[in-house]
Scaffold this active site. Structure first.
Site, PDB file in Angstrom:
ATOM      1  CG  ASP A  11      59.586  27.844 -19.533  1.00 39.03           C
ATOM      2  OD1 ASP A  11      58.462  28.718 -19.997  1.00 39.03           O
ATOM      3  OD2 ASP A  11      60.825  28.191 -19.923  1.00 39.03           O
ATOM      4  CB  CYS A  40      67.940  36.514 -17.653  1.00 41.91           C
ATOM      5  SG  CYS A  40      67.415  35.254 -18.591  1.00 41.91           S
ATOM      6  CE  LYS A  42      56.516  33.609 -15.768  1.00 44.27           C
ATOM      7  NZ  LYS A  42      57.427  34.247 -16.850  1.00 44.27           N
ATOM      8  CG  ASN A  43      55.667  32.338 -19.570  1.00 45.07           C
ATOM      9  OD1 ASN A  43      55.949  33.355 -18.664  1.00 45.07           O
ATOM     10  ND2 ASN A  43      56.390  31.385 -19.749  1.00 45.07           N
ATOM     11  NE  ARG A  88      60.719  37.680 -12.780  1.00 46.74           N
ATOM     12  CZ  ARG A  88      61.493  37.760 -14.032  1.00 46.74           C
ATOM     13  NH1 ARG A  88      62.696  37.337 -14.013  1.00 46.74           N
ATOM     14  NH2 ARG A  88      60.992  37.833 -15.160  1.00 46.74           N
ATOM     15  NE  ARG A 146      65.361  34.740 -22.428  1.00 47.38           N
ATOM     16  CZ  ARG A 146      64.493  34.513 -21.533  1.00 47.38           C
ATOM     17  NH1 ARG A 146      64.919  34.787 -20.361  1.00 47.38           N
ATOM     18  NH2 ARG A 146      63.099  34.678 -21.716  1.00 47.38           N
TER      19      ARG A 146
HETATM   20  C1  EPZ Z   1      59.391  32.594 -23.495  1.00 42.57           C
HETATM   21  O1  EPZ Z   1      60.571  33.556 -23.672  1.00 42.57           O
HETATM   22  C2  EPZ Z   1      59.168  32.578 -22.142  1.00 42.57           C
HETATM   23  N1  EPZ Z   1      58.734  33.676 -21.495  1.00 42.57           N
HETATM   24  C3  EPZ Z   1      60.095  31.625 -21.306  1.00 42.57           C
HETATM   25  O2  EPZ Z   1      59.736  31.445 -20.086  1.00 42.57           O
HETATM   26  C4  EPZ Z   1      60.354  30.333 -22.193  1.00 42.57           C
HETATM   27  O3  EPZ Z   1      61.318  29.599 -21.755  1.00 42.57           O
HETATM   28  C5  EPZ Z   1      60.782  30.671 -23.718  1.00 42.57           C
HETATM   29  O4  EPZ Z   1      59.712  31.512 -24.379  1.00 42.57           O
HETATM   30  C6  EPZ Z   1      60.786  29.387 -24.333  1.00 42.57           C
HETATM   31  O5  EPZ Z   1      59.687  28.575 -24.203  1.00 42.57           O
HETATM   32  C7  EPZ Z   1      57.239  34.257 -21.594  1.00 42.57           C
HETATM   33  O6  EPZ Z   1      56.696  33.802 -22.432  1.00 42.57           O
HETATM   34  C8  EPZ Z   1      57.253  35.645 -20.873  1.00 42.57           C
HETATM   35  P1  EPZ Z   1      62.198  32.654 -27.087  1.00 42.57           P
HETATM   36  P2  EPZ Z   1      61.285  34.085 -24.767  1.00 42.57           P
HETATM   37  O7  EPZ Z   1      62.110  34.088 -28.019  1.00 42.57           O
HETATM   38  O8  EPZ Z   1      59.876  34.652 -25.850  1.00 42.57           O
HETATM   39  C9  EPZ Z   1      66.219  32.912 -29.421  1.00 42.57           C
HETATM   40  C10 EPZ Z   1      59.823  31.314 -17.719  1.00 42.57           C
HETATM   41  O9  EPZ Z   1      60.449  30.605 -17.031  1.00 42.57           O
HETATM   42  N2  EPZ Z   1      65.820  34.196 -29.771  1.00 42.57           N
HETATM   43  O10 EPZ Z   1      60.922  31.641 -27.572  1.00 42.57           O
HETATM   44  O11 EPZ Z   1      62.111  35.126 -24.402  1.00 42.57           O
HETATM   45  C11 EPZ Z   1      66.568  32.879 -27.881  1.00 42.57           C
HETATM   46  O12 EPZ Z   1      68.091  33.320 -27.715  1.00 42.57           O
HETATM   47  C12 EPZ Z   1      60.310  31.794 -19.066  1.00 42.57           C
HETATM   48  O13 EPZ Z   1      58.595  31.350 -17.700  1.00 42.57           O
HETATM   49  C13 EPZ Z   1      66.661  34.850 -30.876  1.00 42.57           C
HETATM   50  O14 EPZ Z   1      67.619  34.290 -31.385  1.00 42.57           O
HETATM   51  O15 EPZ Z   1      61.804  32.897 -25.524  1.00 42.57           O
HETATM   52  C14 EPZ Z   1      66.326  31.527 -27.384  1.00 42.57           C
HETATM   53  O16 EPZ Z   1      67.621  30.741 -27.725  1.00 42.57           O
HETATM   54  C15 EPZ Z   1      61.838  31.654 -18.993  1.00 42.57           C
HETATM   55  N3  EPZ Z   1      66.392  35.933 -31.382  1.00 42.57           N
HETATM   56  C16 EPZ Z   1      65.276  30.898 -28.459  1.00 42.57           C
HETATM   57  O17 EPZ Z   1      65.104  32.065 -29.554  1.00 42.57           O
HETATM   58  C17 EPZ Z   1      65.186  36.520 -30.841  1.00 42.57           C
HETATM   59  O18 EPZ Z   1      64.958  37.760 -31.503  1.00 42.57           O
HETATM   60  C18 EPZ Z   1      63.940  30.729 -27.832  1.00 42.57           C
HETATM   61  O19 EPZ Z   1      63.535  32.188 -27.121  1.00 42.57           O
HETATM   62  C19 EPZ Z   1      64.180  35.995 -29.994  1.00 42.57           C
HETATM   63  C20 EPZ Z   1      64.702  34.779 -29.457  1.00 42.57           C
END
Ligand code: EPZ
Length: 420
Positions: free
Chosen positions: A307, A117, A22-23, A399, A122
């Site tokens: 995850d 969420c 998915k990701n 999902r 996020r």
């Molecule tokens: C991706 O989400 C995945 N989703 C998530 O999987 C996964 O948990 C996450 O990466 C971490 O590995 C998809 O790929 C669709 P991040 P993403 O940006 O990209 C902070 C699942 O269960 N951050 O790596 O949204 C954020 O708050 C889902 O399949 C900022 O501060 O995660 C978090 O603390 C859930 N500013 C950290 O970075 C930003 O602009 C990591 O988030 C962006 C992120």
């Protein structure tokens, strides 16, 4: 809302196929908007999030042809709208991933601001700052991000102060058609980011440092169509392995790979599992033994993936011994421990760490899923509880897990879906 009813005392035994990731599929589908010719993506999982992303691409006027095996052909040349509407973004935050491609290919994008969420706020500040560094003019108005780059994006040297998977993906997709060179520092190294980069290279992008935290992208004039098959879902893989470990069972997973979840396999061996693997399969066998408790701390790849945290917490809840589970990525991703405690688990929270003292058995209870991976952990808990566990709000699970009840029934679990 649909519910899942899981009969306790299950022991996972058998073999299933793993679906496409998915990701990885979500950013790759967004990347199709960058192509100047029709592009084919294969091995897509049948998931609500994938359907939502295809609906988003279609609502922009892009032709999408889906075949019976869920492969798609996308022709971005028919695009009419450069907008990702609230109605779709509110159901799937990953819609933000169309921002970079739309801006880079068409010079403009309007994307509804993704909300938080259950697991955290996020933010997308790093996505936006990186696009501004590439020359985008961005304003947020009425809940929408309106980004413009009338003269196209230009290469930039950008450091991401937090490792962000989506941020790295959006900026990578923006950079491939930007004028000049872009350097992305402290980039995410997740296998799904690598898969996206490899798809972009197959389309003609020039990217160096794939798989490292230092990506160098030389912008090109245009990207071609291609045929690309999405990698296996490493989190689905890990989830079924943990279910087998928690129930003392054995499982063989086909169409997957061991090299994309090495730290998860090491933790499962620490829990007492015997693991063997080949080019496209992984086998886990507990030989009927109860798992041993394992300590874990989530962090960006190649460290332990956030995850997989909820699933391991469920396994630790019935393991031998006491363990600590520390969540460092999301501020609210230990929320499922409260539902596990309602099932008789012995978990206490200290800040972002859960201290889990394993019990022999959980007790069935009506529980409620709060997010995708928490719902998977409650299904695992239901397998090791006495009696029937009812998991509500399972739209979360649909999902991210293709045909979960069919796959678990194939593995000997007595599980059924009850329309809500
Ligand atoms: C991706 O989400 C995945 N989703 C998530 O999987 C996964 O948990 C996450 O990466 C971490 O590995 C998809 O790929 C669709 P991040 P993403 O940006 O990209 C902070 C699942 O269960 N951050 O790596 O949204 C954020 O708050 C889902 O399949 C900022 O501060 O995660 C978090 O603390 C859930 N500013 C950290 O970075 C930003 O602009 C990591 O988030 C962006 C992120």
């Amino acid at each position: 809302m649909d519910k899942l009813i899981i009969q306790g005392g299950s022991c996972i035994k058998g073999e299933i196929r793993i679906s496409g990731s998915k990701n990885s599929a979500l950013p790759i589908l967004a990347a199709t908007l960058l192509a100047s010719d029709p592009i084919q993506i294969c091995n897509l999982p049948h998931l609500n999030d994938i359907t939502t992303m295809l609906a988003l691409i279609r609502c922009m006027g892009v032709d999408v042809i889906v075949d019976e095996k869920m492969s798609v052909e996308i022709n971005p040349n028919t695009i009419k709208e450069l907008e990702a509407p609230y109605e779709l973004v509110k159901t799937m935050r990953a819609s933000i991933l169309v921002l970079g491609p739309l801006l880079s290919r068409f010079g403009e994008a309007r994307v509804s601001f993704p909300g938080g969420c259950a697991i955290g706020s996020r933010p997308v500040d790093i996505h936006l700052r990186g696009l501004e560094a590439m020359g985008a003019e961005i304003e947020v108005d009425g809940g929408y991000i309106h980004a413009k780059a009338p003269n196209g994006l230009k290469g930039a040297h950008f450091y991401m102060e937090t490792v962000t998977v989506g941020g790295t993906e959006n900026l990578l997709m923006a950079a491939v058609l930007a004028k000049g060179k872009t350097v992305l520092e402290n980039a995410a190294r997740e296998p799904e980011v690598v898969d996206l980069a490899e798809c972009l290279v197959a389309m003609g992008a020039k990217i160096e440092g794939i798989g490292t935290d230092h990506l160098v992208i030389e912008g090109v004039e245009k990207l071609n169509g291609c045929t690309f098959s999405v990698m296996p879902d490493r989190i689905e893989t890990g989830t079924y392995l943990v279910a087998a470990a928690a129930t003392g069972g054995s499982v063989t997973l086909r169409d997957t790979r061991a090299d994309i979840l090495e730290v998860v396999l090491l933790k499962l061996e620490e829990a007492g599992a015997e693991i063997t693997s080949g080019e496209d399969w992984i086998r886990l066998d507990m030989h009927g033994r109860r798992p041993k408790a394992v300590n874990l701390t989530t962090a960006p790849y190649p460290a332990f993936p956030t995850d997989m945290q909820a699933q391991f917490t469920a396994m630790n809840a019935v393991a031998e011994g006491t363990s600590t589970v520390t969540e460092t990525i999301f501020e609210n991703r230990l929320v499922q421990t409260h539902e596990l405690n309602r099932m008789g688990a012995n978990i206490s929270l200290k800040g972002n760490t859960a201290v889990v003292t394993g019990v022999e058995k959980l007790k069935s209870a009506p529980v409620m899923a709060s997010d995708l991976r928490a719902s998977a952990s409650l299904v695992i808990a239901g397998m090791v509880a006495e009696g029937d566990t009812v998991v509500d709000r399972i739209y979360h699970i649909d999902r991210g897990y293709e045909c979960i009840e069919e796959k678990l029934q194939l593995l000997g679990v007595n599980i059924r879906r009850v329309p809500g």
